[in-house]
Design a protein around this motif. Structure first.
Motif, PDB file in Angstrom:
ATOM      1  N   ASP A  54      -2.456  -0.431   0.943  1.00 17.18           N
ATOM      2  CA  ASP A  54      -1.091  -0.936   0.981  1.00 17.18           C
ATOM      3  C   ASP A  54      -0.983  -2.172   1.854  1.00 17.18           C
ATOM      4  N   PRO A  99       4.840  -8.687   5.658  1.00 15.93           N
ATOM      5  CA  PRO A  99       5.014  -7.262   5.919  1.00 15.93           C
ATOM      6  C   PRO A  99       6.183  -7.029   6.857  1.00 15.93           C
ATOM      7  N   ALA A 103       4.370  -3.493  -4.019  1.00 15.51           N
ATOM      8  CA  ALA A 103       5.166  -4.521  -3.366  1.00 15.51           C
ATOM      9  C   ALA A 103       6.500  -4.754  -4.074  1.00 15.51           C
ATOM     10  N   ARG A 155       6.540  -0.662  -0.586  1.00 13.99           N
ATOM     11  CA  ARG A 155       7.115  -1.441   0.505  1.00 13.99           C
ATOM     12  C   ARG A 155       8.618  -1.526   0.359  1.00 13.99           C
TER      13      ARG A 155
END
Length: 430
Positions: A45, A55, A365, A391
């Motif tokens: 990830d 991130p 994502a 995410r």
């Protein structure tokens, strides 16, 4: 099961090393701690694609930001100074050394903590040597490996070479019964060496793994005879599977060495002939599928000879320059990467897995950004299948300049001084 697990062990070790988050990468000389810190969720990830948002919680890079300073390690002290320090330590801690026979853990911790506190390099080095010796005497392999890692982090010692030397010492100790824990530690060393492109060391570690597995097989046979004599159930044999695993690892190390050689040759070719499609394909496949560096490898794939890889790489690079690109457009690209992994289309099995993982990272994502519930369900399903964590959506799109920025830590090429960004090899190709 063990053999199946090892089939992609070397590849995944390289991917994890390349895809590790910035705070888990070394910024200076390699240390064993850096190499052994596993990224969260196996690094899956954390693999970044050119159009990813930063991130969560990450500060956006600025052009004026200075690169992190390399960690400066101490030179290894002269042997005479170390010997003098050992003699002094033996006098000062003779009671702790004697007590180590009954409580090795406390003695090891004492020397390790004292090494952290002293400012004298020779004494620091000597204290860690003594802690390692006590750990070996106590057959405490994990503690010995920890001490070796500490010494390599502080002094100019090759961490993998030091780790391998320790494991060789353990494996050749007549009083140490070879077991699965030792075998796994050696396998880890071999895979870390492959990920660091230290192929001679990887070869030696693979050979040691095979020797350890064979020693385990010999020990199992002896214990089976003893069990029959005592009319007891024989121990469950495991050495046969470990021997097969070690043999497979040896082949994989040789294959990775060959791939690294081909990559170096292709990279050198591109310096003189930047339009060589065959060389660009070799470079791109290696960076993406072996090293997990999609940020740099996509540039090469987009100029390579493989039609499927070239088309998808070009689309991904173009999409990365569109800050207002819709999540559904990214979904379609991920779908096409996934389809390529299913079709194969001239890819090796390990490359197929790497391509599918890349698609899985893209799904993870974008899943939270998809408004269509069917598309979102598909993205979440495939991300989960590849072990990729979803995410949370970020505020604001990533800009083209930020998307094109190389992955942190990717500028250092393990195979030469030239960074594998390909900017110099492909003028204007970014």
């Amino acid at each position: 099961m063990i053999v199946h697990r090892v089939r992609h062990l070397v590849l995944l070790a390289a991917i994890a090393a390349a895809a590790a988050p910035a705070d888990a990468r070394q910024t200076g000389p390699r240390t064993l701690e850096n190499l052994l810190v596993p990224p969260a969720n196996g690094g899956r990830d954390e693999q970044r694609t050119p159009f990813d948002d930063p991130p969560p919680g990450a500060a956006k890079p600025t052009a004026a930001a200075e690169p992190p300073k390399p960690v400066k390690r101490l030179p290894v002290p002269e042997q005479a100074a170390v010997n003098e320090a050992i003699e002094l330590i033996n006098q000062a801690y003779d009671e702790q050394i004697k007590a180590a026979a009954s409580d090795a853990e406390t003695a090891i911790r004492t020397f390790r903590d004292t090494a952290d506190k002293t400012t004298d390099p020779a004494r620091k080095f000597a204290l860690l040597l003594l802690a390692e010796r006590l750990a070996l005497d106590a057959k405490a392999m994990a503690a010995a490996l920890d001490v070796v890692a500490r010494r390599a982090a502080i002094f100019g010692v090759d961490p993998l070479a030091a780790r391998h030397a320790l494991l060789m010492k353990i494996a050749r100790d007549d009083d140490f019964r070879p077991d699965a824990a030792l075998f796994e530690a050696i396998i880890t060393t071999a895979n870390l060496a492959v990920a660091a492109d230290q192929f001679d060391l990887a070869d030696a570690a693979a050979d040691l793994a095979l020797g350890t597995a064979k020693a385990m097989e010999k020990d199992e046979k002896a214990r089976a005879v003893e069990s029959r004599r005592k009319k007891e159930p024989p121990p469950k044999p495991v050495a046969g599977g470990l021997i097969a695993e070690a043999n497979l690892l040896q082949k994989m190390v040789r294959e990775r060495r060959r791939l690294a050689f081909d990559y170096t040759a292709a990279r050198d070719t591109l310096k003189d002939a930047p339009d060589d499609a065959a060389a660009a394909e070799v470079v791109g496949r290696y960076l993406c599928c072996v090293k997990g560096d999609w940020k740099s490898g996509l540039v090469a794939l987009a100029k390579g000879g493989h039609e499927g890889l070239r088309g998808l790489a070009g689309r991904e690079l173009a999409l990365a320059k569109e800050p207002d690109a819709k999540p559904v457009d990214r979904l379609k690209l991920a779908n096409d990467w996934w389809k390529l992994s299913e079709d194969g289309d001239g890819l090796l099995p390990a490359e197929t897995e790497a391509v599918r993982l890349h698609a899985g990272v893209m799904y993870g994502a974008m899943a939270a950004k998809l408004t269509d519930p069917v598309y979102a369900a598909l993205a979440r399903k495939r991300a989960k299948e590849m072990g990729v964590a979803e995410r949370a959506p970020e505020e604001g799109p990533v800009t083209g300049d930020e998307a094109a920025r190389p992955v942190a830590g990717a500028a250092e090429s393990p195979l030469g001084t030239a960074p594998p960004t390909l900017d110099s090899l492909f003028p204007g190709g970014g």
